[in-house]
Design a protein around this motif. Structure first.
Motif, short mmCIF file in Angstrom:
data_model
loop_
_atom_site.label_atom_id
_atom_site.label_comp_id
_atom_site.label_asym_id
_atom_site.label_seq_id
_atom_site.Cartn_x
_atom_site.Cartn_y
_atom_site.Cartn_z
N VAL A 136 0.83 -1.20 0.00
CA VAL A 136 0.00 0.00 0.00
C VAL A 136 0.87 1.26 0.00
O VAL A 136 0.42 2.33 -0.42
N ALA A 137 2.10 1.15 0.47
CA ALA A 137 3.00 2.30 0.49
C ALA A 137 3.64 2.56 -0.88
O ALA A 137 4.33 3.57 -1.05
N GLY A 138 3.43 1.66 -1.83
CA GLY A 138 3.99 1.83 -3.16
C GLY A 138 5.05 0.80 -3.49
O GLY A 138 5.51 0.05 -2.62
N GLY A 139 5.46 0.75 -4.73
CA GLY A 139 6.44 -0.22 -5.17
C GLY A 139 5.82 -1.57 -5.42
O GLY A 139 4.60 -1.71 -5.56
N GLU A 140 6.66 -2.59 -5.46
CA GLU A 140 6.20 -3.93 -5.79
C GLU A 140 7.16 -4.96 -5.21
O GLU A 140 8.37 -4.73 -5.17
N LEU A 141 6.62 -6.07 -4.74
CA LEU A 141 7.43 -7.19 -4.30
C LEU A 141 7.17 -8.35 -5.24
O LEU A 141 6.02 -8.75 -5.46
N ARG A 142 8.25 -8.89 -5.81
CA ARG A 142 8.13 -10.06 -6.68
C ARG A 142 8.91 -11.20 -6.03
O ARG A 142 10.06 -11.04 -5.62
N ILE A 143 8.25 -12.32 -5.94
CA ILE A 143 8.71 -13.42 -5.08
C ILE A 143 8.75 -14.71 -5.87
O ILE A 143 7.80 -15.03 -6.59
N GLN A 144 9.84 -15.46 -5.74
CA GLN A 144 9.97 -16.75 -6.42
C GLN A 144 10.53 -17.77 -5.43
O GLN A 144 11.56 -17.56 -4.81
N GLU A 145 9.80 -18.88 -5.28
CA GLU A 145 10.32 -19.97 -4.46
C GLU A 145 11.49 -20.63 -5.17
O GLU A 145 11.50 -20.75 -6.39
N SER A 146 12.49 -21.05 -4.41
CA SER A 146 13.61 -21.78 -4.98
C SER A 146 13.22 -23.25 -5.13
O SER A 146 12.10 -23.66 -4.81
N VAL A 147 14.16 -24.07 -5.60
CA VAL A 147 13.88 -25.50 -5.68
C VAL A 147 13.82 -26.12 -4.28
O VAL A 147 13.35 -27.24 -4.11
N PHE A 148 14.30 -25.39 -3.28
CA PHE A 148 14.20 -25.82 -1.89
C PHE A 148 12.93 -25.22 -1.31
O PHE A 148 12.84 -24.02 -1.08
N ALA A 149 11.92 -26.06 -1.08
CA ALA A 149 10.61 -25.57 -0.65
C ALA A 149 10.73 -24.75 0.63
O ALA A 149 11.39 -25.15 1.59
N GLY A 150 10.10 -23.59 0.61
CA GLY A 150 10.14 -22.70 1.77
C GLY A 150 11.31 -21.75 1.79
O GLY A 150 11.42 -20.92 2.70
N LEU A 173 12.36 -9.91 -4.37
CA LEU A 173 12.88 -8.68 -4.96
C LEU A 173 11.92 -7.54 -4.63
O LEU A 173 10.73 -7.63 -4.89
N GLU A 174 12.47 -6.49 -4.05
CA GLU A 174 11.68 -5.29 -3.74
C GLU A 174 12.02 -4.21 -4.76
O GLU A 174 13.18 -3.88 -4.96
N GLU A 175 10.99 -3.68 -5.40
CA GLU A 175 11.18 -2.67 -6.43
C GLU A 175 10.49 -1.37 -6.03
O GLU A 175 9.49 -1.38 -5.31
N ASP A 176 11.05 -0.26 -6.52
CA ASP A 176 10.40 1.02 -6.30
C ASP A 176 9.34 1.26 -7.36
O ASP A 176 9.05 0.38 -8.19
N GLY A 177 8.75 2.42 -7.36
CA GLY A 177 7.66 2.70 -8.29
C GLY A 177 8.07 2.75 -9.74
O GLY A 177 7.22 2.67 -10.63
N GLN A 178 9.39 2.87 -10.01
CA GLN A 178 9.88 2.89 -11.39
C GLN A 178 10.40 1.54 -11.85
O GLN A 178 10.97 1.43 -12.94
N GLY A 179 10.23 0.51 -11.04
CA GLY A 179 10.68 -0.83 -11.43
C GLY A 179 12.13 -1.11 -11.14
O GLY A 179 12.66 -2.14 -11.58
N ASN A 180 12.80 -0.24 -10.38
CA ASN A 180 14.20 -0.47 -10.03
C ASN A 180 14.30 -1.35 -8.79
O ASN A 180 13.57 -1.12 -7.81
#
Length: 286
Positions: free
Chosen positions: A104-118, A123-130
């Motif tokens: 809600v504060a802005g930006g974006e979190l993109r999350i990927q599980e590894s081959v090791f479950a859990g 990746l935390e990004e700002d409003g410009q995708g950096n």
């Protein structure tokens, strides 16, 4: 959906072709099991002490982890150089679950599980995708997924007059959801199974308009394909299961902190710890 900027896939002989990351809207075509990522020899990584230290710290922290959903091991690897980061990417690989949330504060979190479950890459990004932060988190699922969904969601359901649109059961379903939202969140999820109810297209459209869109989503391709999407209502999630043809097998609403299908279990994390220790021993030549 833009691609995950860090290639969390196995490299070298025996590695699999790279698939799009964090694409929980387009459905993957097959179910994948565990594949130990390609491991370089100890001689190949003698100069990558920082990455090996990250793995050692992760193993130590995971041994002490008690399963708390909010307090769990987090390792910030933003500072790593490209060679050490490449080794981390190579070791962790790409698993069965991906997620995204827009705080809600802005930006974006993109999350990927590894081959090791859990074991998750966040990746935390700002409003410009950096990319402004890169973390490894060891937990059932990074807590931002459900905490940000809760912060975004309304506490009360709004049910507008459908006008002249004929409805069968949508009104009753929304009354049930509204009643549950007025009560404290229970330990067990409250599930509404649309696959077992006579619901017309008008019913589903009305319910969708009442629920609204949320800010968090999880896609799992582990034990069958499953899409978990938050709504504009607090603790109300849409959960859909798909067959191999990407047709919906089960369509539900779950009222809970986060649906269990999105979570890695403690047994998963215990197994991942053993596999991480094996990988670390290989790297260090022990």
């Amino acid at each position: 959906m833009k691609p995950f900027p860090i290639p969390v896939v196995g490299l070298g002989p025996g590695s699999q072709p790279e698939d799009p990351d964090l694409s929980y809207m387009p459905l993957p075509r097959e179910i994948e099991g565990f594949d130990m990522p390609y491991l370089p020899t100890a001689e190949e990584v003698t100069n990558l002490a920082a990455a090996k230290q990250v793995m050692a710290d992760l193993i130590t922290a995971l041994k002490a982890y008690d399963g708390d959903a909010s307090q769990y091991p987090v390792l910030d690897i933003t500072h790593l150089d490209s060679e050490n980061r490449a080794l981390i990417n190579q070791l962790l690989g790409e698993g069965e679950v991906s997620a995204m949330t827009k705080p809600v504060a802005g930006g974006e979190l993109r999350i990927q599980e590894s081959v090791f479950a859990g074991i998750w890459r966040v990746l935390e990004e700002d409003g410009q995708g950096n990319v402004i932060a890169d973390r490894i988190e060891a937990c059932p699922i990074p807590h931002q997924v459900w905490q940000e969904a809760q912060a975004f969601g309304r506490a009360e359901a709004v049910m507008p007059d459908p006008g002249n649109v004929p409805l069968m059961n949508a009104g009753y379903v929304m009354q049930e959801i509204a009643a549950k939202l007025s009560q404290p969140l229970g330990m067990e999820p409250h599930i509404i199974n649309f696959s077992l109810l006579p619901m017309s297209p008008e019913d589903m459209a009305y319910i969708d308009s009442c629920l609204g869109g949320g800010n968090s989503g999880v896609f799992s391709r582990g034990y069958g394909k499953c899409r978990v999407m938050s709504t504009a209502l607090k603790n109300v999630w849409k959960v859909q299961y798909f067959n191999g043809m990407n047709s919906i097998l089960l369509d539900t609403i779950e009222i809970t902190r986060i649906p269990e299908v999105a979570l890695a279990s403690m047994e998963d994390l215990e197994d991942s710890l053993l596999r991480l220790e094996e990988a670390y021993e290989w790297l260090t030549g022990e």
